[in-house]
Design an enzyme around this catalytic site. Structure first.
Site, PDB file in Angstrom:
ATOM      1  N   LYS A   1     -13.472   5.428   6.339  1.00 41.25           N
ATOM      2  CA  LYS A   1     -13.856   6.433   5.343  1.00 41.25           C
ATOM      3  C   LYS A   1     -15.363   6.441   5.154  1.00 41.25           C
ATOM      4  CE  LYS A   1     -12.670   5.846   0.970  1.00 41.25           C
ATOM      5  NZ  LYS A   1     -13.869   5.963   0.103  1.00 41.25           N
TER       6      LYS A   1
ATOM      7  N   HIS B   1       0.837  -1.192   0.000  1.00 36.79           N
ATOM      8  CA  HIS B   1       0.000   0.000   0.000  1.00 36.79           C
ATOM      9  C   HIS B   1       0.879   1.251   0.000  1.00 36.79           C
ATOM     10  CE1 HIS B   1      -2.999  -2.913   0.693  1.00 36.79           C
ATOM     11  NE2 HIS B   1      -3.947  -2.069   1.047  1.00 36.79           N
TER      12      HIS B   1
END
Length: 919
Positions: free
Chosen positions: A580, A149
């Site tokens: 999120k 990532h």
């Protein structure tokens, strides 16, 4: 060039290291950029220190004016200087952590919290028998998993230089150096810092997946291959001492990897890349085994005239194709030479050894890693049986364990793909085979046809039909998986993760696809060579996962597949996207609730649960101390089974240094052991009253967060303009695109750039927004009793305490005054004032709530080390934020030169280094 807050005498060595590094950096800048530039850099730092430490408002005005008048060259020099000082501070602090741990051990102090020794002592005090620990580890699986990532801004080249610098500092700390040696050490440090200054910090090219593979492999060389065996041995020796008998533990811990297998949203992970990842991993394993066997060959010079030797070792020595006269009386050397040659022959057979050395003719390749471990054990057993046990207890014992843990594949490689891709692939396979219109079927019908295909011996795919590019690629990937199984064994690629899993059919689709290459089958006999793992990552997914898993276990066909794999089902939980989607508090609570429900579902089905926690580095992506996070899991959610992602900059921070790496690996094991034997208090943690209170707080926080982020049309404009999201997208920090698709919506933006952007602008919004409103609303309803109730929750419930502690750390790193400058970048100041005003008010509410509940007078009141570290960094960190804002304004107003973008990226690098866990 360094400034420090007052510290205790025990931290004096840290101050001395920082002073030395700062002086060497200043000397380098003076030589390279000139004394005038150095003077400006130091003036900026002094003004920032006056403002940060003394609250001198005039210093803030002077700082702004000075930064605004810097030339471009001075701006770049300042950004580089402050960035490097942050990196050097990280090195010095890590070294100091090692120093303090060594000091405690040398003083015979009580084992530190988080250590393996402390965990075992604690379990013994609570009456947990060592036999119970051995039994737990007999079925345990503990695995940190490296991912690619993109949150590591720094180049690997610079990480390597910094590792060299750390070794030189460690030498000064642990050895008494002569004046000449000290001078040599000084010059070595000077050379590294000069090289750093003369090396470009930011990549001028886009990372490829192969680059990411090599970066990940470096941590196996430096840390995992050497340190993981030591953890096994510490645990075995401790249990042996307690039980009064020799304890040899099975393999219960390894290090997994996604790099080269994670296709979700990354079009550059192809079948060739996945095969390359497996090959490179194997090459690193063989390189290590060959090198260690060579060292053992040199070390074991025992003469058969002086020591007795077992028949097994004589036989191994006789099989060696290398029989020099000089070693006629040295059977152990000849035995190790034969083993070394067989390692080389195995590597050449697989084509995975890069040394250019050919094995002797007649050297037979090993069929598998177990054969190699068996030969090494015969050598160890002979040494132990004939008075040389201590010779078997060092390098040889560690090599045996390394072979058992890492095999010929080094690390289990996970595959991952989005459920929508699988759906389209299955639909096309059905269509080309003349079967049902799969996309038109409802969930019940889909399950029926998928189970039919799983039970059938026929294949859906045929070489006589042309498939779409997507379907052809996915079929090629699973063929590659089968090839990897054939070459390196099933342990080389054991897991298939389904992103955005929302139904039972999502799992059955993958089973059908894997059936095409023989990795899964129900007929004629059940076969499951791969774990099929659903990833639940949004708030609705977390709320619905209990139902999905319950219905999955109701399928006899699925239970047959699980039986083949020991009745273990792994579930992955996504922290980033749930945050999120629903905000910090709701994400944490929904994850916790999901685990409680899953524990019950698994218990009722008689299936062992393994949770895979998809945590990022930042608190907004599930980050925070691993030890506390594992202990905060609900009772029954661990039970010796846990996998945890290690992502981006966190990998380097945790594992670049071998000593720190061992400590972090040890911490995961220690926490897993502690969580697997919950005490009476832990079993009583999740009361109905506590859950009801958290449900209420979560609901309020969720509504506040969703209203701002998703229901306020102006918010996306504010986010795009008040953070460096667009500039981060131009930074070469990973192979994967920053968004799932071209879109302006928050939903399509990946969680990593979302969190990273808020960190750069010093708001850290994903790590706290909504909490303040939740607490304020609850207090308004409950009156004065509310804070007392919440404070009691903080003291006695690990879940709530860990959530607040992580939030407190995030708030301490935020700076509303710095953030207000980013708000000034928004073109429509009306929008800026409305959105920032709302964020500012919530930020203040969150801080007030945290301080009231924890009882701290200031943030990080119970963590003075982190508070001091952060305070010492701010005079270097805040000016970088000021520079970033000014540079972004220039860039967005039309000065899109390479020089300005480069300077912006320098500030991103420096701020990330100063914050440490920002992505």
């Amino acid at each position: 060039m360094a400034l420090y807050d007052n510290a205790s005498a025990k931290d004096l060595p840290l101050e001395q290291d920082l002073a030395l590094l700062a002086q060497l950096l200043a000397d380098t800048i003076r030589t390279e950029a000139g004394p005038e530039t150095l003077g400006k850099i130091e003036a900026v730092r002094d003004l920032a220190a006056r403002f940060v430490w003394e609250g001198d408002v005039t210093a803030a005005d002077e700082l702004s004016n000075m930064l605004a008048t810097l030339s471009h060259d001075d701006t770049v020099a300042l950004a580089r200087a402050f960035s490097y000082f942050s990196h050097l501070s990280n090195i010095a602090e890590d070294l100091h952590h090692n120093r303090r741990r060594r000091y405690h051990r040398m003083q015979g102090s009580q084992p530190q919290r988080g250590s393996l020794a402390h965990a075992l002592d604690n379990l013994r005090e609570r009456g947990v028998a060592p036999a119970a620990i051995r039994e737990l580890l007999g079925h345990a699986l503990i695995a940190p998993v490296l991912t690619a990532h993109p949150t590591e801004v720094q180049r690997k080249t610079l990480l390597d230089y910094e590792h060299t610098l750390a070794r030189a500092l460690t030498m000064r700390d642990r050895m008494t150096l002569t004046p000449d040696e000290l001078d040599d050490n000084d010059k070595a440090l000077q050379r590294v810092i000069l090289t750093l200054w003369q090396t470009r910090e930011i990549r001028a090219f886009k990372l490829s997946v192969n680059d990411e593979i090599e970066n990940g492999l470096s941590y196996f060389r430096s840390t995992f291959l050497k340190q993981l065996p030591r953890i096994y041995h510490e645990l075995e020796d401790n249990l042996s001492a307690q039980m009064g008998e020799k304890v040899e533990l099975p393999t219960f811990m390894h290090v997994g990897c996604w790099i080269g297998g994670d296709r979700d949203g990354n079009p550059f992970v192809t079948p060739d890349v996945t095969l390359h990842a497996a090959a490179r991993q194997a090459a690193v394993a063989f390189d290590f085994y060959f090198a260690e066997a060579t060292k053992l060959e040199d070390e074991l010079s025992l003469s058969s005239r002086l020591v007795a030797v077992s028949e097994d070792v004589h036989r191994l020595a006789g099989f060696s194709p290398d029989q020099p006269v000089s070693r006629a009386e040295e059977p152990y050397r000849r035995a190790m030479a034969g083993i070394r040659q067989r390692i080389l022959a195995t590597a050449h057979k697989l084509g995975k050894f890069r040394g250019g050395i050919l094995p002797f003719a007649g050297a037979e390749a090993y069929a598998n890693a177990a054969e190699l471990a068996h030969d090494l054990r015969m050598v160890a057993d002979s040494l132990a049986a004939h008075g040389s046990a201590i010779l078997a207890s060092g390098r040889l014992r560690r090599l045996i364990r390394a072979v058992e843990v890492f095999g010929f594949h080094l690390a289990p490689l996970d595959m991952r793909q989005h459920s929508g891709v699988h759906e389209r692939v299955v639909a096309e396979l059905f269509a080309k085979a003349g079967l049902e219109d799969y996309l038109s079927l409802d969930e019940s019908a889909r399950r029926k046809v998928l189970l039919r295909e799983l039970g059938s011996a026929r294949l859906l795919c045929t070489p006589f039909v042309e498939y779409s590019e997507e379907t052809a690629k996915e079929l090629a990937i699973v063929r590659t998986a089968a090839q990897i199984h054939e070459q390196y064994g099933a342990a080389a690629l054991p897991n298939y993760i389904i992103s955005n899993a929302q139904s039972v059919s999502d799992l059955l689709e993958v089973a059908v696809i894997l059936k095409e290459v023989g990795l899964v089958a129900l007929s004629p006999e059940p076969r499951a060579a791969v774990n099929i793992i659903p990833l639940f990552e949004t708030i609705p997914d977390l709320r619905g996962c209990e139902t999905i898993v319950r219905e999955l276990f109701a399928l006899p066909q699925w239970m047959k597949l699980l039986a083949v794999r020991g009745m273990v089902q792994e579930i992955m939980l996504g922290y980033s996207d749930s945050n999120k989607d629903g905000g910090y508090l709701t994400s944490n609570w929904e994850l916790y609730k999901a685990e409680i429900k899953l524990v019950d579902v698994f218990k009722q089905a008689g299936v062992r649960m393994r949770l895979f926690h998809g945590r990022g580095g930042s608190v907004g992506r599930g980050g925070g101390p691993s030890f506390d996070a594992i202990l905060a899991q609900p009772a029954g959610a661990v039970d010796g089974q846990i996998r945890i992602t290690e992502q981006g900059e966190v990998i380097a921070a945790k594992y670049a240094d071998a000593e720190i790496g061992r400590r972090n690996l040890e911490t995961i094991v220690a926490a897993t052991l502690a969580a697997s034997f919950p005490g009476r208090r832990e079993l009583d943690d999740d009361t109905v009253e506590r859950q009801a209170l958290m449900e209420k707080l979560s609901g309020i926080a969720y509504r506040e967060y969703r209203d701002l982020v998703y229901a306020t049309p102006e918010f996306i404009t504010y986010f795009r303009e008040a953070t460096p999201i667009s500039e981060i997208a131009k930074l070469n920090i990973g192979s994967r695109p920053s968004a799932r698709r071209a879109s302006n919506s928050i939903a399509d933006l990946r969680a990593i750039p979302w969190v990273f952007s808020w960190a750069q602008s010093r708001l850290m919004l994903p790590g706290w927004y909504g909490f303040g409103t939740a607490i304020e609303t609850y207090c308004a309803e409950r009156g004065e009793a509310a804070i007392t109730e919440l404070a009691d929750l903080y003291r006695h419930w690990p879940f709530f305490r860990t959530a607040l502690s992580n939030m407190e750390m995030v708030l301490a790193k935020s700076d509303i005054h710095v953030a207000s400058r980013y708000a000034g970048l928004v073109k429509d100041q009306g929008v800026s004032e409305r959105i920032f005003g709302r964020i500012h008010a919530e930020w203040r509410r969150a801080i007030n709530a945290v301080l009231a509940i924890t009882g701290h007078k200031e943030l990080l009141g119970d963590n003075p080390l982190l508070a001091r570290s952060l305070k010492n960094r701010l005079p270097y960190l805040d000016p970088l934020n000021h520079l970033q804002v000014d540079l972004m304004r220039r860039f967005r107003e039309g000065d899109e030169s390479e020089d300005v973008l480069y300077a912006i990226h320098l500030t991103i690098n420096g701020i990330a280094a100063g914050l440490r866990n920002s992505g």
